[in-house]
Design a protein around this motif. Sequence first.
Motif, PDB file in Angstrom:
ATOM      1  N   THR A 106     -16.253  -2.908   1.776  1.00  0.00           N
ATOM      2  CA  THR A 106     -15.261  -3.901   1.361  1.00  0.00           C
ATOM      3  C   THR A 106     -13.921  -3.633   2.031  1.00  0.00           C
ATOM      4  N   LYS A 107     -13.651  -2.370   2.362  1.00  0.00           N
ATOM      5  CA  LYS A 107     -12.392  -2.022   3.022  1.00  0.00           C
ATOM      6  C   LYS A 107     -12.345  -2.550   4.460  1.00  0.00           C
ATOM      7  N   ILE A 108     -13.517  -2.907   5.006  1.00  0.00           N
ATOM      8  CA  ILE A 108     -13.609  -3.427   6.371  1.00  0.00           C
ATOM      9  C   ILE A 108     -13.650  -4.949   6.359  1.00  0.00           C
ATOM     10  N   GLY A 109     -14.577  -5.504   5.581  1.00  0.00           N
ATOM     11  CA  GLY A 109     -14.728  -6.955   5.503  1.00  0.00           C
ATOM     12  C   GLY A 109     -15.821  -7.466   6.411  1.00  0.00           C
ATOM     13  N   ASP A 110     -16.837  -8.097   5.815  1.00  0.00           N
ATOM     14  CA  ASP A 110     -17.963  -8.641   6.563  1.00  0.00           C
ATOM     15  C   ASP A 110     -17.547  -9.952   7.244  1.00  0.00           C
ATOM     16  N   PRO A 111     -17.649 -10.036   8.579  1.00  0.00           N
ATOM     17  CA  PRO A 111     -17.267 -11.277   9.268  1.00  0.00           C
ATOM     18  C   PRO A 111     -18.308 -12.380   9.159  1.00  0.00           C
ATOM     19  N   SER A 112     -19.495 -12.081   8.616  1.00  0.00           N
ATOM     20  CA  SER A 112     -20.582 -13.060   8.568  1.00  0.00           C
ATOM     21  C   SER A 112     -20.162 -14.309   7.809  1.00  0.00           C
ATOM     22  N   ASP A 115     -14.593 -17.744   9.131  1.00  0.00           N
ATOM     23  CA  ASP A 115     -13.810 -18.176  10.290  1.00  0.00           C
ATOM     24  C   ASP A 115     -12.575 -17.314  10.495  1.00  0.00           C
ATOM     25  N   GLU A 116     -12.254 -16.498   9.525  1.00  0.00           N
ATOM     26  CA  GLU A 116     -11.076 -15.646   9.648  1.00  0.00           C
ATOM     27  C   GLU A 116     -11.317 -14.343   8.885  1.00  0.00           C
ATOM     28  N   SER A 117     -10.468 -13.374   9.133  1.00  0.00           N
ATOM     29  CA  SER A 117     -10.628 -12.058   8.504  1.00  0.00           C
ATOM     30  C   SER A 117     -10.467 -12.155   6.991  1.00  0.00           C
ATOM     31  N   ARG A 118     -11.246 -11.343   6.280  1.00  0.00           N
ATOM     32  CA  ARG A 118     -11.097 -11.290   4.839  1.00  0.00           C
ATOM     33  C   ARG A 118      -9.816 -10.551   4.474  1.00  0.00           C
ATOM     34  N   GLN A 119      -9.310 -10.851   3.302  1.00  0.00           N
ATOM     35  CA  GLN A 119      -8.101 -10.182   2.825  1.00  0.00           C
ATOM     36  C   GLN A 119      -8.377  -8.693   2.618  1.00  0.00           C
ATOM     37  N   ILE A 120      -7.453  -7.862   3.054  1.00  0.00           N
ATOM     38  CA  ILE A 120      -7.577  -6.422   2.849  1.00  0.00           C
ATOM     39  C   ILE A 120      -7.183  -6.101   1.406  1.00  0.00           C
ATOM     40  N   LEU A 121      -8.103  -5.500   0.663  1.00  0.00           N
ATOM     41  CA  LEU A 121      -7.860  -5.176  -0.739  1.00  0.00           C
ATOM     42  C   LEU A 121      -7.452  -3.724  -0.896  1.00  0.00           C
ATOM     43  N   THR A 122      -6.693  -3.445  -1.937  1.00  0.00           N
ATOM     44  CA  THR A 122      -6.325  -2.059  -2.244  1.00  0.00           C
ATOM     45  C   THR A 122      -7.493  -1.358  -2.924  1.00  0.00           C
ATOM     46  N   LEU A 199     -11.669  -3.940  13.514  1.00  0.00           N
ATOM     47  CA  LEU A 199     -12.063  -3.483  12.185  1.00  0.00           C
ATOM     48  C   LEU A 199     -13.349  -4.180  11.750  1.00  0.00           C
ATOM     49  N   GLU A 200     -13.369  -5.524  11.827  1.00  0.00           N
ATOM     50  CA  GLU A 200     -14.545  -6.287  11.412  1.00  0.00           C
ATOM     51  C   GLU A 200     -15.742  -6.023  12.323  1.00  0.00           C
ATOM     52  N   PHE A 201     -15.470  -5.826  13.599  1.00  0.00           N
ATOM     53  CA  PHE A 201     -16.551  -5.606  14.564  1.00  0.00           C
ATOM     54  C   PHE A 201     -17.375  -4.376  14.205  1.00  0.00           C
TER      55      PHE A 201
END
Length: 444
Positions: A106-112, A115-122, A199-201
């Motif tokens: 979750t700290k990275i974010g799945d691009p699947s 269309d845009e990067s997921r929000q970075i969560l604490t 990061l997402e890659f």
Amino acid sequence: MAFSSNLKVSKDFKRPAKSDLKNRTVMQNFKSEFLKTIYNRGFIHQCTDIEALDDLLISHKPLTAYIGFDCTADSLHVGSLIPIMLLRWFQKTGHKPIVLIGGGTTKIGDPSGKDESRQILTDTQILKNMDGIKEVFIKFLEIGNEQTNGIIVNNQDWLDNLSYISFLRKIGRHFSVNRMLSFESVKLRLEREQPLSFLEFNYMVLQGYDFIELSSRFDCTLQMGGSDQWGNIVCGIELARRLQRKNLYGLTSPLITTASGAKMGKTNDGAVWLNDDKVPSYDYYQFWRNTEDKDVARFLKLFTEIDLKEIAELAMLKGSEINEAKKILAFEATKLCHGAEKAKQASETSHSTFERGGFGSQLPTIFLPKEDLDNGISAFEFIALIDSVTSKGEARRLIRGGGVRINDVVITDESKPIGTYNLNKQNFIKVSIGKKRHTLIKTK
């Protein structure tokens, strides 16, 4: 239903011949109860080696499989029900499911599919979301220490401890950037000229590593997921083959849309969450009760455990009779998610509200100070109090269009005062917006 015949898989993968893909009889001859069940109910989209997996499910019981869920919200929604039901059927047919909570990924974010990067969560947000998601699985799976009990695992346990240089040398060298660029989750973003961060890659590398860890720690042999996860799943299988000389398997399900093309789990009012504190059981019931006619039989197969013969009979209903099938779908889907008692209450409330013109105990309720009603509130301001009405402007438009009823009487004057004299014998005001949205207003 047929398996996708245009899969891009490595040359080492085996899959049914193209002639078999079109031969329904072949696919109905699965030996394992799990594959037979999920095929007949419409869950299978792709599989890396369906025949070998079928044999393995017979010879190794229980087999262990996992599906990963990232902690992007404090609940899952109806769009996650397909993978949840896959795990449930896997367990019901005698196997062991693993729920992998993505505390690390979750700290990275799945691009699947994005269309845009997921929000970075604490870290705090991720932990909160994790607690909410776990509540979902306790309802759908038997969790515990028995042989076929499900377990919930957090990939943060191993991903947070990785040494970057060591990881690159041991794992990164097995990933081809050329191949990673060919996967749909990456290719679509690039074709749309949407940014894809480094990061997402890395996400598919980490998901591939998850499969290796689960294989080593829990003898996990199968990864399942939605069709958008195919590339990530393949990465893990190929990594296991290179690092461990081990055969792992992947199976994906189709991404579900409604007959009208809408994304599953989304409504005009937002996501249909699986936690009761976000979407009450009555609203959840109504979501399924409002299923499009063309979707009823398909959704009965996917989202309930009703016998297929009974579903075939329900699928024959036409016209107004199909509403009976919708009631069964709504009750059974709500029972799985919220329990039999709440499903019964939701059904009774729906019946009372829509068929007898009355009210039910589970209708959404708003409490107003009695003095507010003593003074009277103009109709449009009163309607704007309803959660599903977004503004006073919308309230005015609804009233002008004849879409609002107070105690089952149509209101056409937006300035008409609403007060204590509108309270009925049960001491509440019933507000109806259209045919499907009902709210009770009570005083406090």
